[in-house]
Design a protein around this motif. Structure first.
Motif, PDB file in Angstrom:
ATOM      1  N   HIS A  98      48.371 -54.176   9.241  1.00  0.00           N
ATOM      2  CA  HIS A  98      46.919 -54.241   9.379  1.00  0.00           C
ATOM      3  C   HIS A  98      46.297 -52.865   9.583  1.00  0.00           C
ATOM      4  O   HIS A  98      45.143 -52.756  10.009  1.00  0.00           O
ATOM      5  CB  HIS A  98      46.535 -55.169  10.534  1.00  0.00           C
ATOM      6  N   SER A  99      47.047 -51.835   9.265  1.00  0.00           N
ATOM      7  CA  SER A  99      46.529 -50.461   9.275  1.00  0.00           C
ATOM      8  C   SER A  99      46.016 -50.122   7.885  1.00  0.00           C
ATOM      9  O   SER A  99      46.432 -50.740   6.886  1.00  0.00           O
ATOM     10  CB  SER A  99      47.628 -49.475   9.666  1.00  0.00           C
ATOM     11  N   PRO A 100      45.124 -49.134   7.768  1.00  0.00           N
ATOM     12  CA  PRO A 100      44.646 -48.759   6.428  1.00  0.00           C
ATOM     13  C   PRO A 100      45.792 -48.267   5.544  1.00  0.00           C
ATOM     14  O   PRO A 100      46.684 -47.567   6.021  1.00  0.00           O
ATOM     15  CB  PRO A 100      43.669 -47.610   6.717  1.00  0.00           C
ATOM     16  N   VAL A 101      45.786 -48.661   4.295  1.00  0.00           N
ATOM     17  CA  VAL A 101      46.752 -48.124   3.360  1.00  0.00           C
ATOM     18  C   VAL A 101      46.354 -46.690   3.036  1.00  0.00           C
ATOM     19  O   VAL A 101      45.176 -46.370   2.892  1.00  0.00           O
ATOM     20  CB  VAL A 101      46.835 -48.975   2.071  1.00  0.00           C
ATOM     21  N   THR A 102      47.332 -45.809   2.999  1.00  0.00           N
ATOM     22  CA  THR A 102      47.111 -44.412   2.632  1.00  0.00           C
ATOM     23  C   THR A 102      48.175 -44.023   1.607  1.00  0.00           C
ATOM     24  O   THR A 102      48.909 -44.873   1.121  1.00  0.00           O
ATOM     25  CB  THR A 102      47.165 -43.489   3.861  1.00  0.00           C
ATOM     26  N   TYR A 103      48.253 -42.747   1.279  1.00  0.00           N
ATOM     27  CA  TYR A 103      49.147 -42.290   0.215  1.00  0.00           C
ATOM     28  C   TYR A 103      48.824 -43.007  -1.099  1.00  0.00           C
ATOM     29  O   TYR A 103      49.727 -43.369  -1.864  1.00  0.00           O
ATOM     30  CB  TYR A 103      50.617 -42.533   0.563  1.00  0.00           C
ATOM     31  N   VAL A 104      47.539 -43.235  -1.350  1.00  0.00           N
ATOM     32  CA  VAL A 104      47.110 -43.846  -2.610  1.00  0.00           C
ATOM     33  C   VAL A 104      46.211 -42.868  -3.353  1.00  0.00           C
ATOM     34  O   VAL A 104      45.473 -42.094  -2.734  1.00  0.00           O
ATOM     35  CB  VAL A 104      46.359 -45.178  -2.374  1.00  0.00           C
ATOM     36  N   SER A 105      46.268 -42.908  -4.662  1.00  0.00           N
ATOM     37  CA  SER A 105      45.466 -42.010  -5.489  1.00  0.00           C
ATOM     38  C   SER A 105      44.114 -42.645  -5.818  1.00  0.00           C
ATOM     39  O   SER A 105      43.896 -43.839  -5.581  1.00  0.00           O
ATOM     40  CB  SER A 105      46.213 -41.701  -6.796  1.00  0.00           C
ATOM     41  N   TRP A 106      43.231 -41.835  -6.395  1.00  0.00           N
ATOM     42  CA  TRP A 106      41.942 -42.369  -6.849  1.00  0.00           C
ATOM     43  C   TRP A 106      42.168 -43.437  -7.909  1.00  0.00           C
ATOM     44  O   TRP A 106      41.510 -44.477  -7.905  1.00  0.00           O
ATOM     45  CB  TRP A 106      41.077 -41.248  -7.417  1.00  0.00           C
ATOM     46  N   PHE A 107      43.106 -43.193  -8.805  1.00  0.00           N
ATOM     47  CA  PHE A 107      43.366 -44.140  -9.893  1.00  0.00           C
ATOM     48  C   PHE A 107      43.851 -45.483  -9.351  1.00  0.00           C
ATOM     49  O   PHE A 107      43.423 -46.545  -9.819  1.00  0.00           O
ATOM     50  CB  PHE A 107      44.400 -43.566 -10.866  1.00  0.00           C
ATOM     51  N   SER A 108      44.741 -45.442  -8.380  1.00  0.00           N
ATOM     52  CA  SER A 108      45.256 -46.707  -7.839  1.00  0.00           C
ATOM     53  C   SER A 108      44.190 -47.410  -7.005  1.00  0.00           C
ATOM     54  O   SER A 108      44.088 -48.641  -7.044  1.00  0.00           O
ATOM     55  CB  SER A 108      46.517 -46.463  -7.006  1.00  0.00           C
ATOM     56  N   ALA A 109      43.384 -46.648  -6.266  1.00  0.00           N
ATOM     57  CA  ALA A 109      42.295 -47.248  -5.488  1.00  0.00           C
ATOM     58  C   ALA A 109      41.270 -47.885  -6.414  1.00  0.00           C
ATOM     59  O   ALA A 109      40.781 -49.002  -6.158  1.00  0.00           O
ATOM     60  CB  ALA A 109      41.633 -46.185  -4.614  1.00  0.00           C
ATOM     61  N   ASP A 183      32.880 -40.936  -7.231  1.00  0.00           N
ATOM     62  CA  ASP A 183      32.569 -39.609  -7.773  1.00  0.00           C
ATOM     63  C   ASP A 183      32.986 -38.516  -6.800  1.00  0.00           C
ATOM     64  O   ASP A 183      32.213 -37.611  -6.500  1.00  0.00           O
ATOM     65  CB  ASP A 183      31.082 -39.497  -8.106  1.00  0.00           C
ATOM     66  N   PHE A 184      34.237 -38.603  -6.318  1.00  0.00           N
ATOM     67  CA  PHE A 184      34.739 -37.663  -5.321  1.00  0.00           C
ATOM     68  C   PHE A 184      34.649 -36.216  -5.804  1.00  0.00           C
ATOM     69  O   PHE A 184      34.519 -35.283  -5.010  1.00  0.00           O
ATOM     70  CB  PHE A 184      36.196 -37.980  -4.972  1.00  0.00           C
ATOM     71  N   ASN A 185      34.758 -36.014  -7.124  1.00  0.00           N
ATOM     72  CA  ASN A 185      34.727 -34.652  -7.669  1.00  0.00           C
ATOM     73  C   ASN A 185      33.329 -34.217  -8.060  1.00  0.00           C
ATOM     74  O   ASN A 185      33.146 -33.284  -8.825  1.00  0.00           O
ATOM     75  CB  ASN A 185      35.681 -34.528  -8.862  1.00  0.00           C
ATOM     76  N   ASN A 186      32.346 -34.895  -7.519  1.00  0.00           N
ATOM     77  CA  ASN A 186      30.950 -34.542  -7.767  1.00  0.00           C
ATOM     78  C   ASN A 186      30.631 -33.135  -7.288  1.00  0.00           C
ATOM     79  O   ASN A 186      29.709 -32.483  -7.770  1.00  0.00           O
ATOM     80  CB  ASN A 186      30.039 -35.550  -7.052  1.00  0.00           C
ATOM     81  N   THR A 187      31.431 -32.637  -6.321  1.00  0.00           N
ATOM     82  CA  THR A 187      31.190 -31.318  -5.768  1.00  0.00           C
ATOM     83  C   THR A 187      32.306 -30.341  -6.109  1.00  0.00           C
ATOM     84  O   THR A 187      32.523 -29.368  -5.417  1.00  0.00           O
ATOM     85  CB  THR A 187      31.038 -31.399  -4.240  1.00  0.00           C
ATOM     86  N   GLY A 229      38.385 -30.500  -3.037  1.00  0.00           N
ATOM     87  CA  GLY A 229      39.720 -30.014  -3.353  1.00  0.00           C
ATOM     88  C   GLY A 229      40.642 -31.071  -3.931  1.00  0.00           C
ATOM     89  O   GLY A 229      41.799 -30.779  -4.223  1.00  0.00           O
ATOM     90  N   LEU A 230      40.146 -32.299  -4.110  1.00  0.00           N
ATOM     91  CA  LEU A 230      40.998 -33.389  -4.582  1.00  0.00           C
ATOM     92  C   LEU A 230      41.074 -33.465  -6.108  1.00  0.00           C
ATOM     93  O   LEU A 230      40.154 -33.040  -6.806  1.00  0.00           O
ATOM     94  CB  LEU A 230      40.478 -34.734  -4.058  1.00  0.00           C
ATOM     95  N   LYS A 231      42.159 -34.010  -6.586  1.00  0.00           N
ATOM     96  CA  LYS A 231      42.321 -34.428  -7.979  1.00  0.00           C
ATOM     97  C   LYS A 231      42.640 -35.926  -7.960  1.00  0.00           C
ATOM     98  O   LYS A 231      43.154 -36.442  -6.970  1.00  0.00           O
ATOM     99  CB  LYS A 231      43.447 -33.661  -8.673  1.00  0.00           C
ATOM    100  N   GLY A 232      42.353 -36.600  -9.054  1.00  0.00           N
ATOM    101  CA  GLY A 232      42.475 -38.052  -9.073  1.00  0.00           C
ATOM    102  C   GLY A 232      43.859 -38.596  -8.795  1.00  0.00           C
ATOM    103  O   GLY A 232      43.999 -39.721  -8.331  1.00  0.00           O
ATOM    104  N   TRP A 233      44.898 -37.801  -9.043  1.00  0.00           N
ATOM    105  CA  TRP A 233      46.268 -38.278  -8.848  1.00  0.00           C
ATOM    106  C   TRP A 233      46.823 -37.899  -7.470  1.00  0.00           C
ATOM    107  O   TRP A 233      47.920 -38.288  -7.112  1.00  0.00           O
ATOM    108  CB  TRP A 233      47.185 -37.721  -9.929  1.00  0.00           C
ATOM    109  N   TYR A 234      46.054 -37.150  -6.679  1.00  0.00           N
ATOM    110  CA  TYR A 234      46.523 -36.741  -5.358  1.00  0.00           C
ATOM    111  C   TYR A 234      46.681 -37.941  -4.421  1.00  0.00           C
ATOM    112  O   TYR A 234      45.923 -38.910  -4.495  1.00  0.00           O
ATOM    113  CB  TYR A 234      45.539 -35.777  -4.708  1.00  0.00           C
TER     114      TYR A 234
END
Length: 254
Positions: A98-109, A183-187, A229-234
């Protein structure tokens, strides 16, 4: 523990991905919009946002129904080698279901949200909803929660969802994890070099405050800088997500 007993226990609990209606309103972006003047507010249309970040349990259900997103099967174009790095044998630790899932990419999210009939929230939507403090509290209290989280030693295992709630009933936008937005890479910079004259190269320089509506808002600097600083596969240990929708989407738990 017998894996079949664990799976039965794991699936016997189902947190419904409730959605909260975020009312329309005027919002002053932290950074000056391209077609707006500094300090100018923009109109945010009403939308629905997940009450909680997506949990490990919910993401497990997703990959069970979409095995192409299992650890070890995802193309490196869509997730780096850290994808689901805290899972063993494609199953999350039973202490963190019941904790947030992490280690996921933008594509998988993004794929998860589409599977649910939803979408990732835009940066403006996420920031607008996150700008409201707890009921009966002011923004100084909210900023204290954020800055304390930045400064504290992070736990090995994230706590269960439901730690912090804003006035709309949205939980854990602050004090838990970073979250993907559509649009995380908007900036992000537009070229290949940080010598660019675009936003990121100026964000933390002396001229950065010329583009910001509130240069004292350290927490927003951190969020915008992190996204830039993110990329979609990070993937990252404290990077998760939640979904949004233009209309209410009722979850259908197993």
């Amino acid at each position: 523990m017998n894996p079949f007993l664990f799976l039965s226990f794991f699936l016997s609990f189902s947190l419904s991905a409730e959605m909260v209606k975020i009312p329309a309103g005027n919002w002053r972006p932290f950074l000056k919009e391209i077609n707006s003047r500094l300090g100018e507010s923009i109109k945010i249309k009403s939308f629905y946002l997940d009450k909680y970040p997506v949990t490990q349990k919910e993401y497990f259900e997703f990959i069970e129904g979409n095995p192409e997103w299992k650890k070890g099967k995802v193309s490196s174009l869509f997730a780096d080698s850290g994808y689901l790095g805290d899972w063993k044998d494609n199953v999350p630790d039973n202490r963190t279901s019941h904790s947030p899932v992490t280690y996921v990419s933008w594509f998988s999210a993004n794929a998860y949200c589409q599977w649910k009939g939803k979408r990732l929230p835009s940066e403006s939507e996420w920031e607008y909803a996150a700008s409201f403090p707890e009921a009966g509290k002011n923004k100084k209290v909210m900023e204290s929660v954020i800055l304390n989280w930045y400064g504290e030693q992070k736990p090995e295992f994230l706590p269960s969802i439901g730690k912090y709630k804003n006035k709309f009933g949205v939980y854990d936008q602050h004090g838990m994890i970073w979250e993907w937005v559509f649009d995380f890479n908007n900036t992000s910079v537009t070229g290949d070099s940080r010598q660019d004259t675009d936003l990121e190269s100026n964000l933390f320089c002396g001229g950065g405050s010329l583009k910001a509506n509130d240069f004292s808002n350290y927490a927003s600097y951190m969020r915008y800088g992190y996204r830039a600083g993110l990329k979609g596969w990070y993937t990252a240990k404290y990077l998760g997500f939640r979904c949004a929708s233009n209309q209410y989407v009722k979850d259908n738990p197993l």
